[in-house]
Design an enzyme around this catalytic site. Sequence first.
Site, PDB file in Angstrom:
ATOM      1  N   GLU A  33       0.822  -1.208   0.000  1.00 34.92           N
ATOM      2  CA  GLU A  33       0.000   0.000   0.000  1.00 34.92           C
ATOM      3  C   GLU A  33       0.859   1.263   0.000  1.00 34.92           C
ATOM      4  O   GLU A  33       0.557   2.216  -0.699  1.00 34.92           O
ATOM      5  CB  GLU A  33      -0.952   0.018   1.203  1.00 34.92           C
ATOM      6  CG  GLU A  33      -2.102  -0.968   1.085  1.00 34.92           C
ATOM      7  CD  GLU A  33      -2.972  -0.713  -0.146  1.00 34.92           C
ATOM      8  OE1 GLU A  33      -3.072   0.436  -0.592  1.00 34.92           O
ATOM      9  OE2 GLU A  33      -3.538  -1.685  -0.678  1.00 34.92           O
ATOM     10  N   TYR A 116      -6.950   6.364   4.331  1.00 35.81           N
ATOM     11  CA  TYR A 116      -6.988   5.372   3.254  1.00 35.81           C
ATOM     12  C   TYR A 116      -6.188   4.107   3.613  1.00 35.81           C
ATOM     13  O   TYR A 116      -6.705   2.985   3.544  1.00 35.81           O
ATOM     14  CB  TYR A 116      -6.460   5.960   1.929  1.00 35.81           C
ATOM     15  CG  TYR A 116      -6.124   4.842   0.978  1.00 35.81           C
ATOM     16  CD1 TYR A 116      -7.150   4.149   0.335  1.00 35.81           C
ATOM     17  CD2 TYR A 116      -4.813   4.396   0.819  1.00 35.81           C
ATOM     18  CE1 TYR A 116      -6.867   3.058  -0.470  1.00 35.81           C
ATOM     19  CE2 TYR A 116      -4.526   3.307   0.016  1.00 35.81           C
ATOM     20  CZ  TYR A 116      -5.558   2.647  -0.626  1.00 35.81           C
ATOM     21  OH  TYR A 116      -5.280   1.554  -1.393  1.00 35.81           O
ATOM     22  N   ASP A 134      -9.803   5.740  -2.460  1.00 28.63           N
ATOM     23  CA  ASP A 134      -8.613   6.307  -3.101  1.00 28.63           C
ATOM     24  C   ASP A 134      -9.045   6.968  -4.412  1.00 28.63           C
ATOM     25  O   ASP A 134     -10.251   7.043  -4.709  1.00 28.63           O
ATOM     26  CB  ASP A 134      -7.534   5.225  -3.320  1.00 28.63           C
ATOM     27  CG  ASP A 134      -7.928   4.230  -4.407  1.00 28.63           C
ATOM     28  OD1 ASP A 134      -9.115   4.225  -4.825  1.00 28.63           O
ATOM     29  OD2 ASP A 134      -7.059   3.469  -4.861  1.00 28.63           O
TER      30      ASP A 134
END
Length: 345
Positions: A33, A116, A134
């Site tokens: 991520e 996020y 996102d």
Amino acid sequence: MDLRQGLLRWFRQHARDLPWRHDRTPYRVWVSELMLQQTQVKTALPYYQRWMERFPDLRTLAKAPLSDVLKAWEGLGYYRRARFLHEGAKHIQEHLGGHFPNTREKLLELPGIGPYTSAAIASLAFGLPHAVLDGNVERVLLRLTATRESTDSPGLKARLSRWADGFFDPKHPGPFNEAMMELGATVCTPVQPSCTRCPFAAGCLARRQMCAHEIPVPPVKVPAKKISRDFQVAFHGGRVLLAQPEESGRWQGLWTFPLLPSYSESRFHAGKSAPKSRSRPLPSENATPFLVRHSIVQERHESRFHPDFHRGETRSGCRWHSLKRARSLPMPIAHRKAFEHFFPD
Ligand code: SF4
């Protein structure tokens, strides 16, 4: 079939086979991520694979020196992300007994983890019901609802967040989130969305109104700031002079060629010409400088590297290194390009 079921079925059939989708530990999800923020999948792939070979788990990452971590990140840019991973790994090892935080609230306490990333790790690694939002998911939601508002209009972000929560499938948190992001990345793309391949085609308002190409509406463009800098590439007696890493800022932990003081930070805006006068001559005026141009968010950088191979003066805040050692040190990508230009392997 409802839209969410259609999405999950589409995802089962069309999901890309990506390395972070195998053996989904919290650590692997976290690394992927952070790597994928501001970076495309195809760029991140080789970095991710090398990273996992070099730092296969939290413990190895926590024990590694920062310079090794930055070296593994070299070329990906936004080095703060690598420092966050390193700080986070050390924090988990030293203060949490090596146990990865397993709730969204605890995840938010790690450095560099915001709304996020915490939702992504919580749902993908722990199966917790948190919707991610996102850029890809935002675009899909804006088109589904045919929202023609500028993306910076007040209140839109909060509304998008409510839509994402309302549309979310709490029975399949990880797959649903991933499917939404995958759809935005591969089908509902910024330019020329492939509506005929989309599981939402029947229910999408933008498609019905034939306005998908107009959404999202970008904010009014602020002209990019142009930043021009000159650096000295001093080489003497087989050694190269490098500036020591900054203690804070964008290049924290990275080695660079020294900034030429007479030129330091000559900033000017796009459209205006660069300052012409300068107080001191550049070293080796007749040697050809090496120019690297690159962009970072709202900035256009122009870095000129001036060879200076005749003097061996040391400058404060700098150290001389053998070429072999300098090659192993982490550098920003523009400086690495200059290094490879002047000292090819
Ligand atoms: Fe995007 Fe087209 Fe799918 Fe609508 S139908 S969500 S515009 S790809």
